[in-house]
Design an enzyme around this catalytic site. Sequence first.
Site, PDB file in Angstrom:
ATOM      1  N   ASP A 101      44.776  37.850  35.265  1.00 31.50           N
ATOM      2  CA  ASP A 101      44.443  39.283  35.918  1.00 31.50           C
ATOM      3  C   ASP A 101      42.935  38.858  36.397  1.00 31.50           C
ATOM      4  O   ASP A 101      42.294  38.271  36.099  1.00 31.50           O
ATOM      5  CB  ASP A 101      44.877  40.637  35.572  1.00 31.50           C
ATOM      6  CG  ASP A 101      44.897  41.789  36.308  1.00 31.50           C
ATOM      7  OD1 ASP A 101      45.476  41.428  37.417  1.00 31.50           O
ATOM      8  OD2 ASP A 101      44.003  42.704  35.738  1.00 31.50           O
ATOM      9  N   LEU A 102      43.133  39.893  37.997  1.00 32.03           N
ATOM     10  CA  LEU A 102      41.073  39.800  38.262  1.00 32.03           C
ATOM     11  C   LEU A 102      41.054  40.298  37.695  1.00 32.03           C
ATOM     12  O   LEU A 102      39.861  41.356  37.796  1.00 32.03           O
ATOM     13  CB  LEU A 102      41.585  39.512  39.613  1.00 32.03           C
ATOM     14  CG  LEU A 102      40.302  39.542  40.935  1.00 32.03           C
ATOM     15  CD1 LEU A 102      39.330  38.440  40.377  1.00 32.03           C
ATOM     16  CD2 LEU A 102      40.591  39.594  42.043  1.00 32.03           C
ATOM     17  N   ASP A 103      41.529  42.116  38.797  1.00 26.62           N
ATOM     18  CA  ASP A 103      40.725  43.172  38.748  1.00 26.62           C
ATOM     19  C   ASP A 103      40.568  44.038  37.330  1.00 26.62           C
ATOM     20  O   ASP A 103      41.900  44.703  36.243  1.00 26.62           O
ATOM     21  CB  ASP A 103      41.341  44.664  39.133  1.00 26.62           C
ATOM     22  CG  ASP A 103      41.223  44.225  40.925  1.00 26.62           C
ATOM     23  OD1 ASP A 103      40.209  43.753  41.486  1.00 26.62           O
ATOM     24  OD2 ASP A 103      41.819  43.883  41.573  1.00 26.62           O
ATOM     25  N   THR A 109      35.970  45.323  39.253  1.00 28.73           N
ATOM     26  CA  THR A 109      35.986  46.309  40.942  1.00 28.73           C
ATOM     27  C   THR A 109      37.026  47.926  41.131  1.00 28.73           C
ATOM     28  O   THR A 109      36.407  48.604  41.924  1.00 28.73           O
ATOM     29  CB  THR A 109      37.518  45.538  41.372  1.00 28.73           C
ATOM     30  OG1 THR A 109      38.640  44.701  40.612  1.00 28.73           O
ATOM     31  CG2 THR A 109      36.466  44.384  42.192  1.00 28.73           C
ATOM     32  N   LYS A 152      45.021  51.835  37.323  1.00 29.62           N
ATOM     33  CA  LYS A 152      44.434  50.505  37.280  1.00 29.62           C
ATOM     34  C   LYS A 152      45.861  49.822  37.186  1.00 29.62           C
ATOM     35  O   LYS A 152      46.999  49.935  36.263  1.00 29.62           O
ATOM     36  CB  LYS A 152      43.437  50.537  35.739  1.00 29.62           C
ATOM     37  CG  LYS A 152      42.409  50.502  36.200  1.00 29.62           C
ATOM     38  CD  LYS A 152      41.582  50.107  34.679  1.00 29.62           C
ATOM     39  CE  LYS A 152      40.833  50.819  34.587  1.00 29.62           C
ATOM     40  NZ  LYS A 152      39.928  51.357  33.082  1.00 29.62           N
ATOM     41  N   GLY A 153      45.857  48.252  38.055  1.00 30.33           N
ATOM     42  CA  GLY A 153      46.725  47.400  38.101  1.00 30.33           C
ATOM     43  C   GLY A 153      48.499  47.950  39.035  1.00 30.33           C
ATOM     44  O   GLY A 153      50.089  47.157  39.241  1.00 30.33           O
ATOM     45  N   ARG A 213      48.485  49.104  45.652  1.00 30.61           N
ATOM     46  CA  ARG A 213      48.004  50.100  46.388  1.00 30.61           C
ATOM     47  C   ARG A 213      48.871  51.283  47.822  1.00 30.61           C
ATOM     48  O   ARG A 213      48.738  52.662  47.658  1.00 30.61           O
ATOM     49  CB  ARG A 213      47.677  49.530  48.188  1.00 30.61           C
ATOM     50  CG  ARG A 213      46.373  50.037  49.091  1.00 30.61           C
ATOM     51  CD  ARG A 213      46.108  49.389  50.333  1.00 30.61           C
ATOM     52  NE  ARG A 213      45.621  47.664  50.089  1.00 30.61           N
ATOM     53  CZ  ARG A 213      45.318  46.649  50.498  1.00 30.61           C
ATOM     54  NH1 ARG A 213      45.853  46.533  52.264  1.00 30.61           N
ATOM     55  NH2 ARG A 213      45.061  45.288  49.745  1.00 30.61           N
ATOM     56  N   SER A 253      48.041  38.401  39.837  1.00 25.85           N
ATOM     57  CA  SER A 253      46.903  39.737  40.621  1.00 25.85           C
ATOM     58  C   SER A 253      47.551  40.770  41.806  1.00 25.85           C
ATOM     59  O   SER A 253      48.563  40.140  42.611  1.00 25.85           O
ATOM     60  CB  SER A 253      45.308  39.025  41.633  1.00 25.85           C
ATOM     61  OG  SER A 253      44.856  40.469  41.338  1.00 25.85           O
ATOM     62  N   ALA A 254      47.523  41.263  41.341  1.00 29.50           N
ATOM     63  CA  ALA A 254      48.052  42.580  42.656  1.00 29.50           C
ATOM     64  C   ALA A 254      47.321  42.388  44.516  1.00 29.50           C
ATOM     65  O   ALA A 254      47.625  43.600  44.755  1.00 29.50           O
ATOM     66  CB  ALA A 254      48.819  44.265  42.156  1.00 29.50           C
ATOM     67  N   SER A 255      46.408  42.428  43.945  1.00 28.87           N
ATOM     68  CA  SER A 255      44.827  42.611  44.828  1.00 28.87           C
ATOM     69  C   SER A 255      45.246  41.612  45.623  1.00 28.87           C
ATOM     70  O   SER A 255      45.177  40.412  46.146  1.00 28.87           O
ATOM     71  CB  SER A 255      43.869  42.190  44.720  1.00 28.87           C
ATOM     72  OG  SER A 255      43.178  42.849  45.745  1.00 28.87           O
ATOM     73  N   ASN A 299      42.905  41.870  47.991  1.00 29.19           N
ATOM     74  CA  ASN A 299      41.995  41.216  48.513  1.00 29.19           C
ATOM     75  C   ASN A 299      41.092  39.794  47.408  1.00 29.19           C
ATOM     76  O   ASN A 299      39.803  39.697  47.823  1.00 29.19           O
ATOM     77  CB  ASN A 299      41.269  42.200  48.444  1.00 29.19           C
ATOM     78  CG  ASN A 299      40.910  43.690  49.496  1.00 29.19           C
ATOM     79  OD1 ASN A 299      41.131  43.409  50.650  1.00 29.19           O
ATOM     80  ND2 ASN A 299      41.427  44.564  49.274  1.00 29.19           N
ATOM     81  N   LYS A 350      53.903  44.766  39.558  1.00 27.39           N
ATOM     82  CA  LYS A 350      53.674  45.130  38.084  1.00 27.39           C
ATOM     83  C   LYS A 350      54.787  46.076  37.403  1.00 27.39           C
ATOM     84  O   LYS A 350      53.686  46.460  38.323  1.00 27.39           O
ATOM     85  CB  LYS A 350      52.294  44.033  37.696  1.00 27.39           C
ATOM     86  CG  LYS A 350      52.046  42.937  37.607  1.00 27.39           C
ATOM     87  CD  LYS A 350      50.258  42.663  37.220  1.00 27.39           C
ATOM     88  CE  LYS A 350      50.016  41.761  37.578  1.00 27.39           C
ATOM     89  NZ  LYS A 350      48.444  41.355  37.580  1.00 27.39           N
ATOM     90  N   GLU A 367      44.933  40.098  30.719  1.00 29.14           N
ATOM     91  CA  GLU A 367      45.108  41.910  31.378  1.00 29.14           C
ATOM     92  C   GLU A 367      44.510  42.306  30.637  1.00 29.14           C
ATOM     93  O   GLU A 367      44.417  42.967  29.730  1.00 29.14           O
ATOM     94  CB  GLU A 367      47.015  41.809  31.189  1.00 29.14           C
ATOM     95  CG  GLU A 367      47.595  41.228  32.360  1.00 29.14           C
ATOM     96  CD  GLU A 367      47.188  42.511  33.842  1.00 29.14           C
ATOM     97  OE1 GLU A 367      46.523  43.205  34.217  1.00 29.14           O
ATOM     98  OE2 GLU A 367      47.728  42.020  34.593  1.00 29.14           O
ATOM     99  N   ASP A 368      44.010  43.795  31.521  1.00 28.40           N
ATOM    100  CA  ASP A 368      43.601  44.977  31.012  1.00 28.40           C
ATOM    101  C   ASP A 368      44.606  45.630  31.790  1.00 28.40           C
ATOM    102  O   ASP A 368      43.908  47.443  31.103  1.00 28.40           O
ATOM    103  CB  ASP A 368      42.520  45.054  32.012  1.00 28.40           C
ATOM    104  CG  ASP A 368      42.367  45.574  33.578  1.00 28.40           C
ATOM    105  OD1 ASP A 368      43.256  44.723  33.774  1.00 28.40           O
ATOM    106  OD2 ASP A 368      41.850  46.799  33.960  1.00 28.40           O
TER     107      ASP A 368
HETATM  108  C1  BG6 Z   1      45.208  45.541  41.568  1.00 24.13           C
HETATM  109  C2  BG6 Z   1      44.406  47.118  41.019  1.00 24.13           C
HETATM  110  O1  BG6 Z   1      44.986  44.390  41.225  1.00 24.13           O
HETATM  111  O2  BG6 Z   1      45.287  45.420  42.878  1.00 24.13           O
HETATM  112  C3  BG6 Z   1      44.677  47.614  41.374  1.00 24.13           C
HETATM  113  O3  BG6 Z   1      44.224  46.498  39.697  1.00 24.13           O
HETATM  114  C4  BG6 Z   1      45.141  47.611  42.816  1.00 24.13           C
HETATM  115  O4  BG6 Z   1      43.695  49.586  41.755  1.00 24.13           O
HETATM  116  C5  BG6 Z   1      45.541  47.160  43.142  1.00 24.13           C
HETATM  117  O5  BG6 Z   1      44.936  49.344  43.987  1.00 24.13           O
HETATM  118  C6  BG6 Z   1      45.659  46.202  44.938  1.00 24.13           C
HETATM  119  O6  BG6 Z   1      44.466  45.812  45.115  1.00 24.13           O
HETATM  120  P1  BG6 Z   1      44.487  45.750  47.016  1.00 24.13           P
HETATM  121  O7  BG6 Z   1      42.938  45.267  46.408  1.00 24.13           O
HETATM  122  O8  BG6 Z   1      45.428  45.053  46.775  1.00 24.13           O
HETATM  123  O9  BG6 Z   1      44.506  46.854  47.711  1.00 24.13           O
HETATM  124 MG    MG Z   2      43.349  44.523  35.743  1.00 21.75          MG
END
Ligand code: BG6
Ligand code: MG
Length: 215
Positions: free
Chosen positions: A10-12, A18, A46-47, A50, A115-117, A119, A146, A170-171
């Site tokens: 996982d990233l964040d 972050t 967390k996790g 968006r 990762s879900a992000s 970014n 997730k 994973e956190d």
């Molecule tokens: C997860 C974070 O990794 O990514 C969440 O733990 C975040 O807090 C999610 O909402 C989505 O991220 P992003 O960068 O696409 O808004």
């Molecule tokens: Mg995380």
Amino acid sequence: MSKTKACLFDLDGVVVDTAKYHYLAWKRLANSLGFDFTHKDNERLKGVSRMQSLEILLSIGKIKPSDEEKSKMAEEKNNWYVEYISKLDENEILPGVKDFLIELRRNGIKIALGSASKNSMLILNNLNLTSYFDAIIDGNKVSKAKPDPEVFLLGAYELKVHPSECVVFEDAQAGIDAAKAANMKVIGIGQKDVLLNADKVFEGLSNADMDIIEF
Ligand code: BG6
Ligand code: MG
């Protein structure tokens, strides 16, 4: 002999903290809408994806905007968040992470991001870590958040390994549940009493070595 062939990160919260930047951006949005958003509220995000995060924030502020207004809010929050993470550099990689990635590669273990992000690429590039990953699965590649196992199953697929040969780091509880649903081993990063069902839990990856992925 360990049967672990791949590690999925996982990233964040695992590679970089972050959460503090997500917090600043969500708080700015809440304040602009006329209510407060606390650190404790931020823990609930967390996790979480968006749009789901926005829903939680709106429920705290007890407001019900239209779908169109919601997308504008999510976009505004993300613009602020991107402004913060654009300044990230290698110094913000969490302790032990880079050495552990190097050690895994030296031992022939494949590495993926899960990762879900959306970014993720910006963050990995700013941390100079992109080249350590054999596969990158992020929020742009998956349709189910997730605790659905999609992100990790796709990671295993791209790495050409069986899920049972994977270890996930994973956190967040949603991520631990996703890894278990994918039939993978999972190492929780954080506090034992709040991360349920992880196979092992460590506070961080300082001094992590090949032994921790032995099962
Ligand atoms: C997860 C974070 O990794 O990514 C969440 O733990 C975040 O807090 C999610 O909402 C989505 O991220 P992003 O960068 O696409 O808004
Ligand atoms: Mg995380």
